[in-house]
Enzyme design. Structure first.
Site, PDB file in Angstrom:
ATOM      1  CD  GLU A 165      -0.042  -8.357 -12.440  1.00  0.00           C
ATOM      2  OE1 GLU A 165      -0.050  -9.404 -12.818  1.00  0.00           O
ATOM      3  OE2 GLU A 165      -0.231  -8.700 -11.001  1.00  0.00           O
ATOM      4  CE1 TYR A 167       3.356  -2.652 -15.558  1.00  0.00           C
ATOM      5  CE2 TYR A 167       2.763  -5.033 -14.567  1.00  0.00           C
ATOM      6  CZ  TYR A 167       3.551  -3.681 -14.786  1.00  0.00           C
ATOM      7  OH  TYR A 167       3.774  -2.702 -13.576  1.00  0.00           O
ATOM      8  NE  ARG A 215       2.852 -12.518 -11.940  1.00  0.00           N
ATOM      9  CZ  ARG A 215       2.784 -11.654 -10.978  1.00  0.00           C
ATOM     10  NH1 ARG A 215       4.034 -10.860 -11.649  1.00  0.00           N
ATOM     11  NH2 ARG A 215       2.367 -11.243 -10.320  1.00  0.00           N
ATOM     12  CG  HIS A 253      -0.519  -2.482 -12.431  1.00  0.00           C
ATOM     13  ND1 HIS A 253      -0.487  -3.265 -11.074  1.00  0.00           N
ATOM     14  CD2 HIS A 253       0.215  -3.208 -12.666  1.00  0.00           C
ATOM     15  CE1 HIS A 253       0.218  -3.998 -11.146  1.00  0.00           C
ATOM     16  NE2 HIS A 253       1.453  -3.701 -12.224  1.00  0.00           N
ATOM     17  CD  GLN A 340       0.440   1.046   7.187  1.00  0.00           C
ATOM     18  OE1 GLN A 340       0.227   0.431   7.201  1.00  0.00           O
ATOM     19  NE2 GLN A 340       1.206   2.206   7.966  1.00  0.00           N
TER      20      GLN A 340
HETATM   21  P1  NAP Z   1      -4.751  11.568  11.999  1.00  0.00           P
HETATM   22  O1  NAP Z   1      -4.184  10.091  10.835  1.00  0.00           O
HETATM   23  O2  NAP Z   1      -3.821  12.398  11.612  1.00  0.00           O
HETATM   24  O3  NAP Z   1      -6.233  11.733  11.498  1.00  0.00           O
HETATM   25  C1  NAP Z   1      -6.385  12.680  12.521  1.00  0.00           C
HETATM   26  C2  NAP Z   1      -8.005  13.286  11.997  1.00  0.00           C
HETATM   27  O4  NAP Z   1      -8.490  14.258  13.072  1.00  0.00           O
HETATM   28  C3  NAP Z   1      -8.280  14.276  10.712  1.00  0.00           C
HETATM   29  O5  NAP Z   1      -9.490  14.107   9.686  1.00  0.00           O
HETATM   30  C4  NAP Z   1      -8.261  15.538  11.187  1.00  0.00           C
HETATM   31  O6  NAP Z   1      -8.636  16.213  10.170  1.00  0.00           O
HETATM   32  C5  NAP Z   1      -8.368  15.445  12.446  1.00  0.00           C
HETATM   33  N1  NAP Z   1      -8.757  16.516  13.780  1.00  0.00           N
HETATM   34  C6  NAP Z   1      -6.872  16.764  13.614  1.00  0.00           C
HETATM   35  N2  NAP Z   1      -7.275  17.612  15.025  1.00  0.00           N
HETATM   36  C7  NAP Z   1      -8.828  18.160  15.280  1.00  0.00           C
HETATM   37  C8  NAP Z   1      -8.966  18.541  16.307  1.00  0.00           C
HETATM   38  N3  NAP Z   1      -8.551  19.436  17.469  1.00  0.00           N
HETATM   39  N4  NAP Z   1     -10.797  18.492  16.108  1.00  0.00           N
HETATM   40  C9  NAP Z   1     -11.352  17.643  15.113  1.00  0.00           C
HETATM   41  N5  NAP Z   1      -9.692  17.096  14.245  1.00  0.00           N
HETATM   42  C10 NAP Z   1      -9.343  16.716  14.070  1.00  0.00           C
HETATM   43  O7  NAP Z   1      -5.594  10.048  12.957  1.00  0.00           O
HETATM   44  P2  NAP Z   1      -6.026   8.786  13.333  1.00  0.00           P
HETATM   45  O8  NAP Z   1      -7.064   8.703  12.635  1.00  0.00           O
HETATM   46  O9  NAP Z   1      -5.910   9.551  15.130  1.00  0.00           O
HETATM   47  O10 NAP Z   1      -4.875   7.614  12.800  1.00  0.00           O
HETATM   48  C11 NAP Z   1      -3.221   7.656  13.643  1.00  0.00           C
HETATM   49  C12 NAP Z   1      -2.482   7.606  12.857  1.00  0.00           C
HETATM   50  O11 NAP Z   1      -2.366   5.690  12.344  1.00  0.00           O
HETATM   51  C13 NAP Z   1      -2.156   8.148  11.367  1.00  0.00           C
HETATM   52  O12 NAP Z   1      -1.162   8.836  11.002  1.00  0.00           O
HETATM   53  C14 NAP Z   1      -2.434   6.449  11.001  1.00  0.00           C
HETATM   54  O13 NAP Z   1      -1.238   6.398   9.390  1.00  0.00           O
HETATM   55  C15 NAP Z   1      -2.261   5.466  11.270  1.00  0.00           C
HETATM   56  N6  NAP Z   1      -3.264   4.749  10.921  1.00  0.00           N
HETATM   57  C16 NAP Z   1      -3.304   4.066   9.646  1.00  0.00           C
HETATM   58  C17 NAP Z   1      -3.445   3.572   9.208  1.00  0.00           C
HETATM   59  C18 NAP Z   1      -3.483   2.846   7.708  1.00  0.00           C
HETATM   60  O14 NAP Z   1      -4.942   2.015   7.521  1.00  0.00           O
HETATM   61  N7  NAP Z   1      -2.571   2.560   7.288  1.00  0.00           N
HETATM   62  C19 NAP Z   1      -5.307   3.322   9.666  1.00  0.00           C
HETATM   63  C20 NAP Z   1      -5.425   4.035  11.228  1.00  0.00           C
HETATM   64  C21 NAP Z   1      -4.656   4.733  12.149  1.00  0.00           C
HETATM   65  P3  NAP Z   1      -9.208  17.863  10.137  1.00  0.00           P
HETATM   66  O15 NAP Z   1      -7.624  18.646  10.797  1.00  0.00           O
HETATM   67  O16 NAP Z   1      -8.882  18.176   8.772  1.00  0.00           O
HETATM   68  O17 NAP Z   1     -10.206  17.602  10.895  1.00  0.00           O
HETATM   69 FE1  SF4 Z   2       5.145  -5.125   2.740  1.00  0.00          FE
HETATM   70 FE2  SF4 Z   2       5.912  -6.033   4.276  1.00  0.00          FE
HETATM   71 FE3  SF4 Z   2       2.944  -4.914   4.869  1.00  0.00          FE
HETATM   72 FE4  SF4 Z   2       3.640  -7.020   4.200  1.00  0.00          FE
HETATM   73  S1  SF4 Z   2       3.857  -6.382   6.121  1.00  0.00           S
HETATM   74  S2  SF4 Z   2       2.455  -5.665   2.587  1.00  0.00           S
HETATM   75  S3  SF4 Z   2       5.851  -6.819   2.943  1.00  0.00           S
HETATM   76  S4  SF4 Z   2       5.154  -3.490   4.095  1.00  0.00           S
END
Ligand code: NAP
Ligand code: SF4
Length: 672
Positions: A165, A167, A215, A253, A340
């Site tokens: 990795e 290290y 490792r 990494h 996450q």
């Molecule tokens: P989000 O992450 O809160 O993003 C919303 C987007 O819309 C932002 O880019 C925001 O940017 C824009 N926005 C907000 N209000 C707006 C408005 N009134 N008019 C136009 N644009 C606006 O929400 P999301 O993409 O719907 O995702 C929802 C949740 O699902 C997220 O919090 C995320 O954590 C989760 N999620 C996670 C993943 C992951 O890979 N971990 C993948 C998908 C979803 P601006 O305000 O700058 O325009």
């Molecule tokens: Fe980490 Fe749980 Fe997501 Fe697996 S499912 S990557 S252990 S948070």
């Protein structure tokens, strides 16, 4: 006859026989840093009880300069030895075995005292390392050997010497980080000297009847990485020096190739371990993106390794091995490789846990005791929050009815799983379906719960989720404007798409819209080409020019914030999403105002002064502007004076994700 004859076969290491071929790989959970040794012991004891053959702890520093960050856990004093004893005793009481990983971080140590073979700063750390002199090198080797002796004294069954990795040990092996001209650099013999001295001295320190895992980095995935010949030469020399097992490391990494994220195909690197089989006589372990007993069994049956290492799957389910052995594999809570709640937490200095299993690392705090007062409880909404609450309430002995307006359970997970690279969500939905079917929950699909239907329950949990936010762009009612739900459920999209909103869903939709044909996550050959990974026999470090597939359409991703889109994505995975979209030519623009939808596209302007109005040509405009809570039912129930518990997106929509939803649902259930 077991379904997993290879996985469940014992492994004879000479002085000890492991009961099966499953190793729980090292994870830095930040638990040891709490110094709550009872809690650390509870974490490992639960996994020992679950039947894993051998566990490896998170990396323990052999000295202060080698710690991953200042204050990183190690075995420095006699008091430390007594603390670690609490853990090893509990593991042994459960019939398990545990090895301590000795991790010298070298130039990755996040502090000003870091040391390395040469004074070359890593691209992922602000701290330039100090070049060690002869005495300094001797001190590092001696400290690692001392840590190993202390591990034995603390009751561990073995140690894992972290040699991959990127290290400290790995840094000696390649000219990328080792420019020395003395006996520790230059020729391969000189570059291998430190790792081999470490293994010899550790073996001397611990005796023969102690497991010594090394490792080894099989695929560095960085420029100037090792050749395959060098890897094999090192592996043989490490065996000769006294290692009992070789575990696999893939990628430094600082590599710009994902190695464990959810978009990496399952068992993506088992072919590399297979190349080492037959070169050494000691057992070889394979790792990376192995998350089900079927995959693990196949890897072993195909001769890719003697043993399988899984780490995050043991956060998701401590009983992985026991359930597999009992023919209950479908009940194993799946690790979806999202990072996450585990790695993203680790890097943020928080205690790791698991999106799927919020009890991971919180075994002593989040306890689902049988209830003394069983109630009839309605849960409305079978998305992640409602499902987690319903399952935990059922487990505690309540009578649960789960209402879901849609025809199947899963909520927003059903959208996520349409995205290329997020196929693991299929397994999560399937697991929820299995668990709901196997327990006593009464499931009412395709049922819109009304206040009248809920009046006879002792308690109501509202998990009605979210609805898309309306961005109120003039002209958005036109036929060329779709919501992300339309797109992810199959609505046709033109050759040029503009996405409004660059949050998690905006990025997901961009990946969905640029993908042609099958997801590379399901096709290892395509995925390796996309990221420029090849056989290390043909290219140093296993790296070649990436060859991503041409995008299915031209996509522009917009946000109003005047910053780089994607800044708020996951800490350990955001760079992968950004790199993948860049490779597909997606244009990402921040700081725009949405002026109007027009027949030829979306008119935008820039900045607070609404300057530079221009039309971004598009055939389809996709709204991904975030979410708002759907609290209609909660408000109607409250108006009747009912006590309701609102969780998940219905509670707070902002930055909702499955991690928070599942955690909140489980924690609520623990209190009812
Ligand atoms: P989000 O992450 O809160 O993003 C919303 C987007 O819309 C932002 O880019 C925001 O940017 C824009 N926005 C907000 N209000 C707006 C408005 N009134 N008019 C136009 N644009 C606006 O929400 P999301 O993409 O719907 O995702 C929802 C949740 O699902 C997220 O919090 C995320 O954590 C989760 N999620 C996670 C993943 C992951 O890979 N971990 C993948 C998908 C979803 P601006 O305000 O700058 O325009
Ligand atoms: Fe980490 Fe749980 Fe997501 Fe697996 S499912 S990557 S252990 S948070």
């Amino acid at each position: 006859m077991s379904h997993y004859p290879h996985l469940l076969a014992p492994l004879d290491l000479g002085h000890v026989v492991l009961p099966n071929r499953v190793l729980m790989g090292s994870m830095h959970t930040n638990l040891e840093e709490t110094k709550d040794w009872n809690r650390v012991a509870a974490f490992y004891a639960a996994r020992a009880r679950g039947g894993v053959a051998l566990m490896v702890t998170g990396g323990m520093a052999p000295n202060r300069e080698g710690g991953v960050f200042p204050g990183a856990a190690g075995l420095f004093t006699p008091a430390d030895i007594a603390n670690h004893r609490v853990v090893t005793d509990r593991v042994h009481d459960e019939g398990g075995r545990i090895a301590m990983q000795i991790l010298h971080a070298g130039r990755y140590a996040y502090g000003p005292d870091c040391v390395a073979p040469s004074a070359i700063k890593s691209p992922i750390s602000p701290f330039p390392p100090k070049e060690l002199d002869e005495a300094g090198i001797e001190k590092q080797i001696a400290d690692i050997a001392t840590a190993a002796a202390r591990a034995r004294e603390a009751g561990y069954d073995g140690v894992e010497v972290m040699g991959s990795e990127g290290y400290f040990l790995n840094e000696f092996l390649v000219t990328r980080t080792n420019r020395r001209t003395d006996r520790w650099g230059g020729s391969l013999e000189n570059r291998m000297r430190l790792p081999l001295d470490v293994v010899r001295r550790v073996r001397q320190a611990v005796g023969q009847d102690f497991i010594l895992i090394y490792r080894i980095s099989l695929l560095d995935l960085v420029p100037e990485g090792q050749t395959w010949d060098e890897v094999v030469t090192l592996a043989k020399a490490v065996e000769e020096a006294g290692a009992s097992i070789l575990n696999t490391g893939i990628g430094w990494h600082e590599a710009r190739v994902p190695t464990i994220a959810t978009s990496v195909p399952r068992r993506a690197f088992a072919w590399v371990t297979k190349k080492l089989m037959g070169e050494v006589a000691i057992p070889v372990i394979t790792s990376n993106r192995i998350n089900t007993p079927d995959v693990a069994e196949a890897v072993l049956a195909e001769g890719c390794a003697d043993m399988v290492s899984m780490a995050r799957p043991f956060l998701a389910d401590p009983d992985f091995v026991r359930k597999a052995a009992e023919g209950r594999a479908e009940e194993i809570a799946p690790c979806i490789a999202c990072n996450q709640a585990c790695l993203d937490h680790t890097f943020a200095g928080k205690i790791s846990t698991c999106l799927v299993n919020p009890r991971a690392c919180f075994e002593t705090e989040l306890v689902l005791e049988p209830t003394a007062a069983p109630k009839c409880i309605a849960v409305v909404g079978a998305g992640p929050a409602g499902l987690a609450a319903a399952l935990a309430l059922d487990r505690r002995g309540h009578t649960v009815t789960l209402f879901e307006r849609g025809a199947r359970l899963g909520g927003q997970l059903n959208l996520a799983r349409q995205v290329p690279g997020k196929e693991e969500f299929h397994g999560l939905v399937a697991w929820f379906e299995t668990m709901v079917a196997k327990c006593g929950i009464a499931l009412r699909l395709s049922t819109e719960a009304t206040p009248d239907m809920l009046s006879d329950f002792d308690a109501v949990v509202v998990a009605t989720g979210v609805r898309p936010r309306d961005p109120q762009i003039p002209g958005q009612g036109a036929a060329n404007v779709l919501s992300y739900i339309d797109v992810l459920t199959g609505a046709p999209v033109g050759a040029r798409a503009v996405i409004v909103g660059a949050g998690g869903i905006g990025f997901d939709v961009a990946e969905f819209l640029t993908q042609t044909g099958q997801s590379p996550t399901l096709h290892l050959h395509d995925w390796l080409a996309e990221w420029g990974v090849t056989d290390p026999e043909t290219a140093r470090g296993g790296l070649v020019e990436p060859k991503p597939e041409a995008p299915a359409r031209a996509v522009t991703l917009l946000q109003r914030k005047p910053e780089k889109p994607g800044r708020n994505l996951g800490r350990t995975t955001g760079w992968i999403h950004r790199a993948a979209l860049q490779a597909k030519g997606v244009e990402m623009i921040g700081g725009v105002n949405y002026e109007a939808v027009e027949p030829g596209g979306l008119r935008v302007s820039s900045g607070p002064g609404r300057e530079d109005p221009r039309l971004i040509p598009a055939d389809t405009i996709v709204l991904c502007a975030g979410q708002e809570s759907d609290r209609t039912l909660a408000e109607r129930l409250a108006a009747r004076g009912c006590v309701v518990h609102v969780i998940g997106g219905a509670d707070v929509a902002a930055e909702l994700d499955a991690k928070r939803a599942i955690d909140q649902g489980t924690r609520l259930a623990a209190t009812l």
